[in-house]
Enzyme design. Structure first.
Site, PDB file in Angstrom:
ATOM      1  N   GLU A  55       0.822  -1.204   0.000  1.00  0.00           N
ATOM      2  CA  GLU A  55       0.000   0.000   0.000  1.00  0.00           C
ATOM      3  C   GLU A  55       0.862   1.262   0.000  1.00  0.00           C
ATOM      4  O   GLU A  55       0.560   2.238  -0.696  1.00  0.00           O
ATOM      5  CB  GLU A  55      -0.907   0.021   1.245  1.00  0.00           C
ATOM      6  CG  GLU A  55      -1.855  -1.158   1.338  1.00  0.00           C
ATOM      7  CD  GLU A  55      -1.308  -2.285   2.188  1.00  0.00           C
ATOM      8  OE1 GLU A  55      -2.077  -2.837   2.985  1.00  0.00           O
ATOM      9  OE2 GLU A  55      -0.099  -2.616   2.031  1.00  0.00           O
ATOM     10  N   ALA A 157      12.466 -43.618   1.553  1.00  0.00           N
ATOM     11  CA  ALA A 157      12.274 -44.701   0.596  1.00  0.00           C
ATOM     12  C   ALA A 157      12.520 -46.014   1.321  1.00  0.00           C
ATOM     13  O   ALA A 157      13.430 -46.113   2.156  1.00  0.00           O
ATOM     14  CB  ALA A 157      13.234 -44.565  -0.580  1.00  0.00           C
TER      15      ALA A 157
END
Length: 342
Positions: A55, A157
């Site tokens: 702003e 994994a």
């Protein structure tokens, strides 16, 4: 007063330019100033911590005559507190802005309240315009505000029988190329990738996100947790980002510091000990388990102690998706937060 077409177009523009600002500690915010007849007068975006808010950036391009009676269109509720900069709500009031349209409420306990301050000063305020699009832009930042820390993904994994490596410690490659490519895509979406010193010393990972032989345009910051020294010639020291080293086992302190650095999404990839520690600490928002159709046996488990002493204390997950990846399978899940009965 209903949102006008000019204001709606201005909000779409504000969302577009907001992405010019950096991801980090502060949200990506855009602002557009319209004249009383809907003409675009100025625009601005937040350039990062310590710089003018969107702003203020837009207002600075205009004279007091131009801002008097104008409309400010902003992606986030104007702030109502003094930090490194002053409150935007007050700046808009002082500039003579007569109407403010914003997309999302500010979730901050300290910074919120701008809309109420504007209304108390006689400014017309409309909220919720293009809220879904603004929420999508600021999704990761909003999650950080909700959690009070970065979003954490824990990945591992494993073989079908739950092993992360063979008995001799070898682990490349349990999963196939499709699964490994998926991991690298997800690394590229993270702001930081965390491993333990054990993984660094055993595997010497580069911790980059790669598309084949090429690096993805965005790279996670490498983070190493543990007391042992990382060798001076370790591959991760050649990373595009300077590595961060934490010689502590206090994971909460680590993620708090990462938040202060503007990290919004963390990818934990550093071996069974570290993955188990994050889960045991309740610091796992998403779990990615890549499962390969192979049996290894032995004691090299994908997870070790996660703080479960009996079955009633099991850390239960909701599986969001089972994703086939070549011969492998990816389970994408999140912890189930159970309410405590009285």
């Amino acid at each position: 007063m209903a949102v006008t077409e000019a204001e709606r177009s201005a909000m779409l523009r504000a969302i577009e330019i907001a992405s010019n600002g950096p991801r980090g500690l502060n949200p990506q915010v855009g602002a557009v100033i319209l004249s009383a007849d809907g003409e675009l007068l100025a625009e601005g975006w937040h350039g990062g911590a310590g710089t003018p808010h969107a702003e203020i950036e837009a207002l600075s391009a205009l004279t007091p005559e131009q801002t008097h009676g104008a409309t400010a269109v902003v992606t986030l509720e104007p702030c109502n507190h003094t930090g490194r900069t002053g409150p935007c709500a007050l700046a808009l009031i002082d500039a003579g802005i007569s109407r403010v349209v914003f997309a999302l409420d500010d979730p901050g306990a300290i910074s919120s309240g701008g809309a109420a301050r504007l209304r108390a000063a006689g400014v017309d305020v409309a909220s919720g315009e293009q809220a879904d699009a603004a929420r999508l832009l600021m999704a990761d930042w909003l999650v950080v505000q909700h959690l009070g820390r970065p979003h954490i993904t824990v990945k591992w994994a494993q073989s079908l029988d739950g092993r992360a490596a063979a008995s001799d410690g070898t682990s490349q490659w349990i999963t196939g190329p499709a699964a490994r490519a998926d991991v690298h895509r997800r690394r590229a979406d993270a702001d930081a990738i965390i491993v333990g010193t054990g993984t660094v010393l055993a595997d010497d990972p580069a911790l980059t996100a790669r598309d084949g032989d090429a690096r993805y345009p965005t790279q996670p910051v490498p983070v190493v947790i543990g007391s042992r020294e990382t060798p001076s010639d370790a591959a991760l020291r050649q990373h595009p980002h300077a590595p961060l080293f934490y010689r502590t086992h206090d994971l909460t302190a680590v993620v708090d510091n990462l938040r202060e650095r503007g990290i919004q999404r963390v990818f934990v990839e550093g071996g069974p000990t570290l993955a188990s520690a994050f889960i045991a600490a309740g610091l796992a928002d998403t779990v990615l388990a890549y499962i390969a159709p192979v049996l290894l046996g032995g004691d090299r488990l994908a997870l070790t102690d996660v703080g479960v002493g009996t079955i009633v204390d099991a850390r239960r997950l909701q599986v969001d998706e089972w994703m086939p990846l070549g011969d492998d399978m990816l389970a994408i899940a999140h912890p189930i937060v159970e309410s405590k009965g009285h």
